[in-house]
Design an enzyme around this catalytic site. Structure first.
Site, PDB file in Angstrom:
ATOM      1  CB  SER A 184      -0.956   0.012   1.189  1.00 52.30           C
ATOM      2  OG  SER A 184      -0.261  -0.188   2.395  1.00 52.30           O
ATOM      3  CG  ASP A 190      -3.408   4.714   8.183  1.00 56.39           C
ATOM      4  OD1 ASP A 190      -2.224   4.388   8.410  1.00 56.39           O
ATOM      5  OD2 ASP A 190      -3.918   4.676   7.039  1.00 56.39           O
ATOM      6  CG  HIS A 236      -1.712   3.605   4.549  1.00 53.01           C
ATOM      7  ND1 HIS A 236      -2.351   2.836   5.501  1.00 53.01           N
ATOM      8  CD2 HIS A 236      -1.328   2.761   3.569  1.00 53.01           C
ATOM      9  CE1 HIS A 236      -2.357   1.567   5.106  1.00 53.01           C
ATOM     10  NE2 HIS A 236      -1.740   1.496   3.947  1.00 53.01           N
TER      11      HIS A 236
END
Length: 365
Positions: free
Chosen positions: A122, A341, A344
């Site tokens: 990702s 998160d 990311h």
């Protein structure tokens, strides 16, 4: 304490992996540097693009998230109403040179008819979406095609014949289902057939190697036909990257394909990494401003440096780790779709700088 534990861990790995022994000595140096790691394409003696500082720039961000048709919700912090905006306004300034200004039209003209593929997890997705939005902001009326799948996705700028592709593979090496369960094959890259024929390849792999428990996507590891219940993760990562390096050596023609390794993207789940013991990235609204990031360079960088030092074909390291460590403010936190998160990055945001560095590496002689 944490640093000494990591050094001891890798010393054990060196006992099992003679090829990694030299990396142990290198790790003592790398863990005490104040800038980027010593390997990779830093622009020779004239300029190391990866050593510098973050500065305020009122002209940032480089694009409007609401006008990019390729945006993913997990990175779309403004859509999910992140209230602070300063994280959008920082530009990376190398100490010894200036990065070229990004020009999406120039990019499309230079790579007319070419195929550019991001290969990895990702973090590759984060960078792929960023580059697509950066280019689109320059040609908002250009005809495009967007195909999004779990495996291979493609964004095409039809008027220029430029294709930006994303091949999702968290480990680069193969994963397959066997009777024994899900097996991560450390010495196999059959999926590499899908990477052939590209003009530019940008590889990335690290984050999923650290997963344990319920988030671990494999049941067993395999090498040379032998199955292992588990393995020191640095050793496993070294073995996997070495298999990838062999694939590069056997399959890449440098006269036709340029190869990049994206580097290790840091996480910010442990506030002690930047001397705030009780915090994760939640609530962080400013970069780390110190000269030396307290946690030091991740040991995974040592593995990457060691593998790249032995590869026979040219591979350019986008050494993004140190400059990204400073950006504890640039994660989605709860303004995305992954719960808390700190892995990311918001878009617009830090991955735009990764692409500026890619742009400089591609076009600066």
């Amino acid at each position: 304490m944490r640093r000494h534990l990591l050094e001891a861990l890798f010393a054990a790995a060196a006992f099992l992996l003679p090829a990694a022994a030299a990396a142990v000595q290198a790790s003592h140096h790398l863990l005490n540097t104040t800038g980027a790691t010593t390997s990779g394409g830093g622009g020779g003696g004239r300029c190391n693009m990866f050593r510098g500082k973050w500065v305020f720039d009122g002209s940032y961000p480089l694009y409007d998230y609401s006008k990019c048709p390729f945006m993913y919700d997990e990175f779309n912090c403004l859509k999910f109403r992140r209230p602070d905006r300063m994280y959008l306004k920082y530009r990376w300034q190398p100490f010894s040179c200036n990065l070229p200004r990004f020009n999406g039209l120039y990019f499309l003209e230079k790579f007319r008819g070419k195929k550019i593929m991001f290969v990895g997890d990702s973090m590759s997705l984060n960078m792929w979406v960023s580059l697509s939005c950066m280019i689109h902001s320059w040609v908002p009326n250009a005809r495009t095609a967007f195909v999004r799948t779990q495996g291979l996705s493609e964004i095409a700028f039809l008027d220029y014949g430029v294709k930006l592709l994303l091949y999702r593979t968290p480990f680069l090496v193969d994963m397959e289902s066997q009777k024994a369960g899900r097996v991560l094959k450390l010495d196999s890259i059959r999926s590499g057939n899908s990477w052939m024929g590209m003009d530019i390849l940008i590889f990335n792999s690290w984050h999923w190697w650290t997963h344990t428990g319920r988030t671990q996507p494999w049941d067993l590891l395999q090498e040379r036909g032998k199955l292992y219940k588990d393995m020191n993760r640095m050793i496993a990562y070294y073995k996997g990257l070495t298999t990838w390096a062999r694939w590069i050596n056997r399959n890449v023609d440098p006269s036709k394909t340029r190869v990049f390794f994206q580097g290790i993207s840091p996480t910010h789940y442990e506030g002690s990494d930047w001397n705030e013991p009780l915090n994760s990235c939640k609530g962080e609204v400013q970069p780390f401003w110190g000269l030396k990031y307290p946690a030091g360079i991740p040991l995974a960088n040592v593995v990457v440096d060691k593998v790249l030092s032995r590869i026979k074909k040219p591979v350019y390291l986008l050494d993004i780790t140190a400059l990204s460590q400073y950006r504890k403010d640039a994660h989605p936190t709860y303004y995305g779709r992954h719960g808390l998160d700190c892995s990311h990055w918001c878009l617009p945001g830090l991955p735009d700088t990764w692409n500026l560095l890619l742009y400089a590496a591609l076009f600066n002689k």
